[in-house]
Design an enzyme around this catalytic site. Structure first.
Site, mmCIF file in Angstrom:
data_model
loop_
_atom_site.group_PDB
_atom_site.id
_atom_site.type_symbol
_atom_site.label_atom_id
_atom_site.label_comp_id
_atom_site.label_asym_id
_atom_site.label_seq_id
_atom_site.Cartn_x
_atom_site.Cartn_y
_atom_site.Cartn_z
ATOM 1 N N TYR A 483 0.843 -1.211 0.000
ATOM 2 C CA TYR A 483 0.000 0.000 0.000
ATOM 3 C C TYR A 483 0.873 1.255 0.000
ATOM 4 O O TYR A 483 0.923 1.971 -0.968
ATOM 5 C CB TYR A 483 -0.955 -0.025 1.191
ATOM 6 C CG TYR A 483 -2.030 1.024 1.082
ATOM 7 C CD1 TYR A 483 -3.115 0.839 0.239
ATOM 8 C CD2 TYR A 483 -1.957 2.205 1.813
ATOM 9 C CE1 TYR A 483 -4.105 1.804 0.130
ATOM 10 C CE2 TYR A 483 -2.939 3.180 1.703
ATOM 11 C CZ TYR A 483 -4.006 2.975 0.861
ATOM 12 O OH TYR A 483 -4.986 3.934 0.740
ATOM 13 N N SER A 563 -6.557 0.901 -4.862
ATOM 14 C CA SER A 563 -6.656 2.301 -4.464
ATOM 15 C C SER A 563 -5.261 2.934 -4.531
ATOM 16 O O SER A 563 -4.636 2.926 -5.592
ATOM 17 C CB SER A 563 -7.265 2.399 -3.064
ATOM 18 O OG SER A 563 -7.629 3.717 -2.761
ATOM 19 N N HIS A 681 -16.100 2.057 -4.203
ATOM 20 C CA HIS A 681 -14.656 1.856 -4.038
ATOM 21 C C HIS A 681 -14.353 0.576 -3.269
ATOM 22 O O HIS A 681 -13.325 -0.067 -3.506
ATOM 23 C CB HIS A 681 -14.061 3.066 -3.316
ATOM 24 C CG HIS A 681 -12.580 3.136 -3.375
ATOM 25 N ND1 HIS A 681 -11.889 3.307 -4.551
ATOM 26 C CD2 HIS A 681 -11.630 3.056 -2.397
ATOM 27 C CE1 HIS A 681 -10.589 3.343 -4.299
ATOM 28 N NE2 HIS A 681 -10.406 3.179 -3.005
#
Length: 711
Positions: A483, A563, A681
């Site tokens: 991430y 994301s 999302h």
């Protein structure tokens, strides 16, 4: 609870399902994607943007293109030989009971539960710790297609009311509602629209709550709306349209506005967050009818929070601590100036992620080398006592009240499904309250933590999950994910669906990249803004380490991110296309020159930088994945996962990137765009949708990484 069964009974079947289909190796015929002569000027540079037309989802051409891409992707994915067996196994893994950590209101316990046959979590409650459970709200009953999801919810202190949000297509946009717990009915006429960022904070008497409200005027661009957010107060039984203004909008779309009423009801706090970079805190004394907003602190860095108790303010912040890992301060409410702050819990070895006053004591949640530990301390910060945890994993969901010693928290790890513990903050004693059981046998797997050096010599940790008996011969298929942003810590956590991959013979790795919060705010800052390339360097170094140490090889390595993690794998794809065989990129940011114009993009400027600033532009332009797709490059296979109702990260990023990759791909690997319908999302909030998507993803990985169906 479903019975456990041995992995070895299933493993031969799953392995037999995985493999590459020779019928699918022919080049795909992609939908026609015109290039248009569009360009933009940035500080003396002209940047071509031939697929800018794909940004406009209202254009019939775009909708037709999306439909054709999705049909092509699903047809290709559904033809993979691994898929039927994977889908069967994923149904076993995901159609299982689940629950969340409870929150207490009065003597009622509120939480969410999902039974094995259900598609969605339902909100339930029980009167007393051992009372009968009853359903309060079942989102599946609110729409025939399951497209309505339950968002944030908050019970009143007396447990008589629950304020809850509903979201269409699991998008971020939400509407608040009020539920009468005694009758189980939702009050008519008190719906509050514009609740995208609303987190209701109840008064002690339960007569109303403070919340953040966005304007719903469609004439206001979505990207501008955060700057129009206001703090309002809703009194039960009144017209929400007349809710009084408590704090005005900031006018800055790069900020978030939040509100919290202290548990005793006297002190009201408002936070203005400048992205994930810094926080300003303001307070008001509600005991003074003429009292106005006063500044408590500005520019606090790192994980930040404020608690008021008995006219003392307690502030958690990394601001001012030597390594920016966080500390806890106290100051009298009558003299809250920074010069009067007293540090009662100094910075330690771990990063302080949360400080909650529960049962008259502090429950402190730390992260040390990317794993959680808990600590109890007296109100003055003295007498530290560790809270024993079941192993190396992650704690979350701390809940309780300042005067009630009963505390709940959840624990999970790569090999341990969620366990919920009931902790007595006064004595430190604890017991298992409930747990989730998954139909997996974790015994054959081991979790190890390694440390590797990034490009600039920075030491970075990484977790690796694999079979204990797997040889280190460089041939094991491995899925690398990460991430690296927004101060998010990638701690060990259980994923039932991951076992479909592990059981097939795959391994899994999670590096703790800069940009995250594992080592405090300095670790975050080292991977944000103009330093964002550090994150990509860390991730690429992780892949190189796994290859060098013979955990895997480039033709057996896949990368996955969603994301901000989608940006991560997009940059890794364009910077080192030779290092991986397959890429799964989900709901990503990829056009970093136009990202502030869409969705919630402007709220991320503090994290990524502003393309209108010349120095920020240079940094963004240097790595923006969409702008680094090059003709004649043999790219790995790409599965792009998008959602049709994503109002956080606009799906235009995925569309433009797929168009560029399909046009410039010089190798034989497929470039696929799969679009989830009625999904935001976070997905479609339906088990069946999760099964379908993960079956597609793992079948794609099995095919591309060459898991042999005959071995």
């Amino acid at each position: 609870m479903p019975p456990r069964f041995l992995l070895l009974l299933f493993l031969p079947l799953l392995l037999a399902a995985c493999g590459r289909s020779t019928d699918l190796e022919a080049p795909l015929k992609y939908p026609a994607t015109p290039k248009e002569p569009v360009s933009e000027a940035y500080f003396g540079e002209t940047i071509a943007d031939p697929y800018q037309w794909l940004e406009n989802v209202r254009d019939p051409r775009v909708r037709d293109w999306m439909r054709e891409q999705d049909v092509l992707a699903r047809r290709w994915l559904h033809g993979l030989p691994a898929r039927p067996r994977l889908e069967k196994r994923l149904k076993e893994l995901l159609y299982t009971p689940a629950l969340t950590v409870p929150e207490k209101g009065g003597d009622t316990y509120f939480y969410e539960r999902k039974e094995a046959h259900q598609e969605k979590y339902v909100q339930v409650c029980r009167q007393g710790l051992h009372g009968a459970e009853r359903v309060l709200l079942d989102p599946a009953a609110l729409s025939p297609d399951g497209s309505v999801s339950l968002g944030v919810w908050a019970p009143s202190y007396d447990g008589k009311w629950v304020a809850y949000a509903l979201r269409r297509n699991n998008s971020d946009e939400a509407t608040l509602h009020l539920l009468d717990v005694a009758t189980g009915r939702t009050r008519e006429g008190e719906e509050i629209a514009g609740a995208k960022y609303a987190h209701p904070s109840w008064t002690p008497s339960g007569d109303g709550f403070y919340y953040t409200r966005l304007p719903v005027d469609p004439a206001i661009p979505v990207a501008d709306r955060p700057g129009r957010a206001e703090i309002r107060f809703h009194k039960l039984g009144t017209d929400p349209g007349q809710d009084p203004l408590i704090h005005p909008a900031t006018g800055d779309p790069k900020t978030f506005l939040g509100v919290e009423l202290a548990e005793e009801g006297r002190w009201l706090f408002v936070s203005v967050s400048h992205g994930w970079n810094s926080v300003d805190l303001f307070y008001r004394d509600l005991a003074d009818p003429k009292g106005d907003w006063k500044t408590l602190a500005k520019g606090l860095r790192g994980q930040t929070g404020v608690t008021a108790w008995r006219d003392v303010f307690y502030i958690q912040t990394a601001d001012g601590s030597p390594h920016m890992r966080g500390a806890l301060y106290r100051v009298p409410a009558a003299r809250p100036e920074r010069k009067n702050w007293e540090c009662i819990v100094p910075e330690g070895e771990g990063t302080l992620h949360a400080a909650q006053l529960l049962g008259g004591r502090w429950v402190l949640a730390y992260v040390r080398d990317a794993a959680s530990y808990l600590e109890l301390r007296d109100l003055d910060g003295k007498n530290p006592r560790p809270v024993p945890l079941p192993g190396v994993g992650s704690c979350g969901g701390l809940s309780g009240r300042a005067a009630d010693p009963e505390v709940f928290y959840g624990f999970t790890s790569f090999t341990q499904p969620l366990e919920i513990f009931r902790l007595d903050a006064a004595t430190g004693g604890q017991e298992l309250w409930d747990q989730v059981r998954a139909p997996v046998d974790a015994a054959p797997y081991e979790v190890s933590q390694v440390f590797f050096q990034s490009k600039d010599g920075t030491r970075v940790p990484m977790f690796i999950v694999r079979r204990k008996d797997a040889p280190r011969d460089g041939r094991q298929p491995l899925l690398l994910t990460g991430y690296g942003g927004f101060s998010v810590s990638m701690e060990p956590g259980f994923s039932a669906s991951l076992y479909a991959w592990l059981e097939a013979g795959g391994a899994y790795a999670v590096p703790n990249l800069r940009g995250g919060g594992e080592y405090g705010e300095s670790w975050h800052q080292a991977g944000m803004g103009r330093r964002k390339q550090n994150v990509f360097d860390d991730f690429i170094a992780a892949a190189e380490y796994l290859v060098a140490e013979k955990y895997t090889a480039p033709d057996r390595l896949a990368i996955l991110g969603g994301s901000n993690g989608g940006l991560l794998v997009g940059a890794a794809l364009t910077q080192r296309p030779d290092l991986y065989r397959a890429v799964v990129c989900a709901v990503p940011l990829l056009d970093m020159l136009r990202y502030p114009l869409f969705g919630s993009g402007r709220t991320w400027i503090e994290e990524y930088g502003d393309p209108r600033d010349p120095q920020d532009y240079q940094a963004l332009r240097a790595y923006s994945p969409y702008h680094h797709v090059k003709p004649g490059t043999a790219y790995p296979a790409v599965l792009m996962l998008s959602a049709d109702s994503d109002d956080r990260v606009d799906p235009m990023h995925a569309r433009k990137m797929v168009a560029a990759l399909q046009a410039d791909q010089a190798g034989p690997a497929p470039i696929l765009l799969r679009i989830e319908k009625n999904a935001g999302h976070g997905g479609a909030d339906l088990v069946r949708s999760a099964v379908e998507q993960k079956a597609d993803m793992y079948a794609f990985l099995c095919a591309e990484l060459g898991i042999d169906p005959k071995r």
